[in-house]
Design a protein around this motif. Sequence first.
Motif, PDB file in Angstrom:
ATOM      1  N   VAL A  72       4.250   9.522   2.534  1.00 20.82           N
ATOM      2  CA  VAL A  72       3.741   9.882   1.212  1.00 20.82           C
ATOM      3  C   VAL A  72       3.731  11.408   1.139  1.00 20.82           C
ATOM      4  O   VAL A  72       3.222  12.086   2.030  1.00 20.82           O
ATOM      5  N   GLN A  73       4.314  11.951   0.072  1.00 22.96           N
ATOM      6  CA  GLN A  73       4.495  13.389  -0.045  1.00 22.96           C
ATOM      7  C   GLN A  73       3.339  14.047  -0.802  1.00 22.96           C
ATOM      8  O   GLN A  73       3.015  13.639  -1.911  1.00 22.96           O
ATOM      9  N   GLU A  74       2.768  15.047  -0.196  1.00 24.34           N
ATOM     10  CA  GLU A  74       1.686  15.822  -0.805  1.00 24.34           C
ATOM     11  C   GLU A  74       2.212  16.560  -2.035  1.00 24.34           C
ATOM     12  O   GLU A  74       3.278  17.162  -2.010  1.00 24.34           O
ATOM     13  N   GLY A  75       1.471  16.464  -3.138  1.00 24.88           N
ATOM     14  CA  GLY A  75       1.799  17.233  -4.331  1.00 24.88           C
ATOM     15  C   GLY A  75       2.912  16.677  -5.202  1.00 24.88           C
ATOM     16  O   GLY A  75       3.324  17.321  -6.159  1.00 24.88           O
ATOM     17  N   LYS A  76       3.419  15.508  -4.901  1.00 24.11           N
ATOM     18  CA  LYS A  76       4.460  14.883  -5.724  1.00 24.11           C
ATOM     19  C   LYS A  76       3.825  14.004  -6.789  1.00 24.11           C
ATOM     20  O   LYS A  76       2.731  13.481  -6.614  1.00 24.11           O
ATOM     21  N   THR A  77       4.539  13.820  -7.884  1.00 21.63           N
ATOM     22  CA  THR A  77       4.088  12.927  -8.944  1.00 21.63           C
ATOM     23  C   THR A  77       4.686  11.549  -8.682  1.00 21.63           C
ATOM     24  O   THR A  77       5.894  11.358  -8.800  1.00 21.63           O
ATOM     25  N   TYR A  78       3.828  10.625  -8.310  1.00 16.34           N
ATOM     26  CA  TYR A  78       4.251   9.258  -8.022  1.00 16.34           C
ATOM     27  C   TYR A  78       4.143   8.393  -9.273  1.00 16.34           C
ATOM     28  O   TYR A  78       3.369   8.706 -10.181  1.00 16.34           O
ATOM     29  N   PRO A  79       4.914   7.307  -9.323  1.00 15.99           N
ATOM     30  CA  PRO A  79       4.785   6.399 -10.463  1.00 15.99           C
ATOM     31  C   PRO A  79       3.442   5.669 -10.433  1.00 15.99           C
ATOM     32  O   PRO A  79       2.780   5.610  -9.392  1.00 15.99           O
ATOM     33  N   SER A  80       3.069   5.122 -11.568  1.00 15.14           N
ATOM     34  CA  SER A  80       1.899   4.242 -11.600  1.00 15.14           C
ATOM     35  C   SER A  80       2.175   3.066 -10.675  1.00 15.14           C
ATOM     36  O   SER A  80       3.308   2.585 -10.597  1.00 15.14           O
ATOM     37  N   CYS A  81       1.162   2.614  -9.966  1.00 18.46           N
ATOM     38  CA  CYS A  81       1.355   1.535  -8.994  1.00 18.46           C
ATOM     39  C   CYS A  81       0.276   0.474  -9.139  1.00 18.46           C
ATOM     40  O   CYS A  81      -0.897   0.801  -9.359  1.00 18.46           O
ATOM     41  N   LEU A  82       0.678  -0.770  -8.981  1.00 26.23           N
ATOM     42  CA  LEU A  82      -0.251  -1.878  -8.787  1.00 26.23           C
ATOM     43  C   LEU A  82       0.031  -2.401  -7.393  1.00 26.23           C
ATOM     44  O   LEU A  82       1.144  -2.836  -7.088  1.00 26.23           O
ATOM     45  N   ILE A  83      -0.974  -2.303  -6.537  1.00 23.33           N
ATOM     46  CA  ILE A  83      -0.854  -2.709  -5.142  1.00 23.33           C
ATOM     47  C   ILE A  83      -1.842  -3.847  -4.906  1.00 23.33           C
ATOM     48  O   ILE A  83      -3.022  -3.713  -5.226  1.00 23.33           O
ATOM     49  N   THR A  84      -1.348  -4.965  -4.388  1.00 23.50           N
ATOM     50  CA  THR A  84      -2.221  -6.117  -4.168  1.00 23.50           C
ATOM     51  C   THR A  84      -2.321  -6.440  -2.681  1.00 23.50           C
ATOM     52  O   THR A  84      -1.445  -6.086  -1.894  1.00 23.50           O
ATOM     53  N   GLY A  85      -3.411  -7.100  -2.332  1.00 23.36           N
ATOM     54  CA  GLY A  85      -3.614  -7.541  -0.960  1.00 23.36           C
ATOM     55  C   GLY A  85      -4.510  -8.760  -0.946  1.00 23.36           C
ATOM     56  O   GLY A  85      -5.106  -9.124  -1.958  1.00 23.36           O
ATOM     57  N   GLY A  86      -4.611  -9.383   0.203  1.00 22.20           N
ATOM     58  CA  GLY A  86      -5.482 -10.540   0.376  1.00 22.20           C
ATOM     59  C   GLY A  86      -6.386 -10.318   1.575  1.00 22.20           C
ATOM     60  O   GLY A  86      -5.919  -9.910   2.642  1.00 22.20           O
ATOM     61  N   LEU A  87      -7.653 -10.582   1.400  1.00 17.71           N
ATOM     62  CA  LEU A  87      -8.633 -10.332   2.447  1.00 17.71           C
ATOM     63  C   LEU A  87      -8.320 -11.090   3.732  1.00 17.71           C
ATOM     64  O   LEU A  87      -8.516 -10.585   4.831  1.00 17.71           O
ATOM     65  N   HIS A  88      -7.812 -12.306   3.611  1.00 18.96           N
ATOM     66  CA  HIS A  88      -7.576 -13.142   4.792  1.00 18.96           C
ATOM     67  C   HIS A  88      -6.092 -13.366   5.078  1.00 18.96           C
ATOM     68  O   HIS A  88      -5.740 -14.298   5.812  1.00 18.96           O
ATOM     69  N   ASP A  89      -5.226 -12.538   4.533  1.00 19.73           N
ATOM     70  CA  ASP A  89      -3.784 -12.694   4.740  1.00 19.73           C
ATOM     71  C   ASP A  89      -3.466 -12.532   6.231  1.00 19.73           C
ATOM     72  O   ASP A  89      -3.810 -11.510   6.822  1.00 19.73           O
ATOM     73  N   PRO A  90      -2.818 -13.520   6.853  1.00 17.61           N
ATOM     74  CA  PRO A  90      -2.554 -13.444   8.290  1.00 17.61           C
ATOM     75  C   PRO A  90      -1.361 -12.564   8.666  1.00 17.61           C
ATOM     76  O   PRO A  90      -1.168 -12.250   9.826  1.00 17.61           O
ATOM     77  N   ARG A  91      -0.556 -12.153   7.678  1.00 14.56           N
ATOM     78  CA  ARG A  91       0.639 -11.371   7.978  1.00 14.56           C
ATOM     79  C   ARG A  91       0.477  -9.895   7.651  1.00 14.56           C
ATOM     80  O   ARG A  91       0.910  -9.034   8.399  1.00 14.56           O
ATOM     81  N   VAL A  92      -0.089  -9.590   6.500  1.00 19.78           N
ATOM     82  CA  VAL A  92      -0.328  -8.199   6.111  1.00 19.78           C
ATOM     83  C   VAL A  92      -1.835  -8.033   5.949  1.00 19.78           C
ATOM     84  O   VAL A  92      -2.428  -8.576   5.026  1.00 19.78           O
TER      85      VAL A  92
END
Length: 122
Positions: A72-92
């Motif tokens: 992740v680059q300091e000071g760059k303008t990144y796109p809007s992001c939707l990041i999802t996760g699962g509390l009990h996900d066994p892989r991630v």
Amino acid sequence: GRSAGGLLIGASINQAPDLFRAALLGVPFVDLMCTMVDSTIPLTCIEWQEWGNPNEEEYHDYMMSYCPMQNVQEGKTYPSCLITGGLHDPRVAYWEPAKFAATLRHKSTSSGPILLKTDLDA
């Protein structure tokens, strides 16, 4: 992108954040280096055959070059992001998307949202 596809999206927005307006990362495998060096995590050793073992120098440097969390680059303008996760996900593990969202929020100059949604039942 989901899981390893999230890694692809994470690497893409790091390499050229200006090419994207928005990104969707579903349970993204973005903390590649921290996960893959730990042989106690289920599936890690099996994955070394496909990904390479980052505990070996020849793979470590290559994997570090595209690991979303590490690039992740300091000071760059990144796109809007939707990041999802699962509390009990066994892989991630849930902390990978959370850590990536926090890193983007901290380093990006973007005015667009970096959203994190964690499913507490998944």
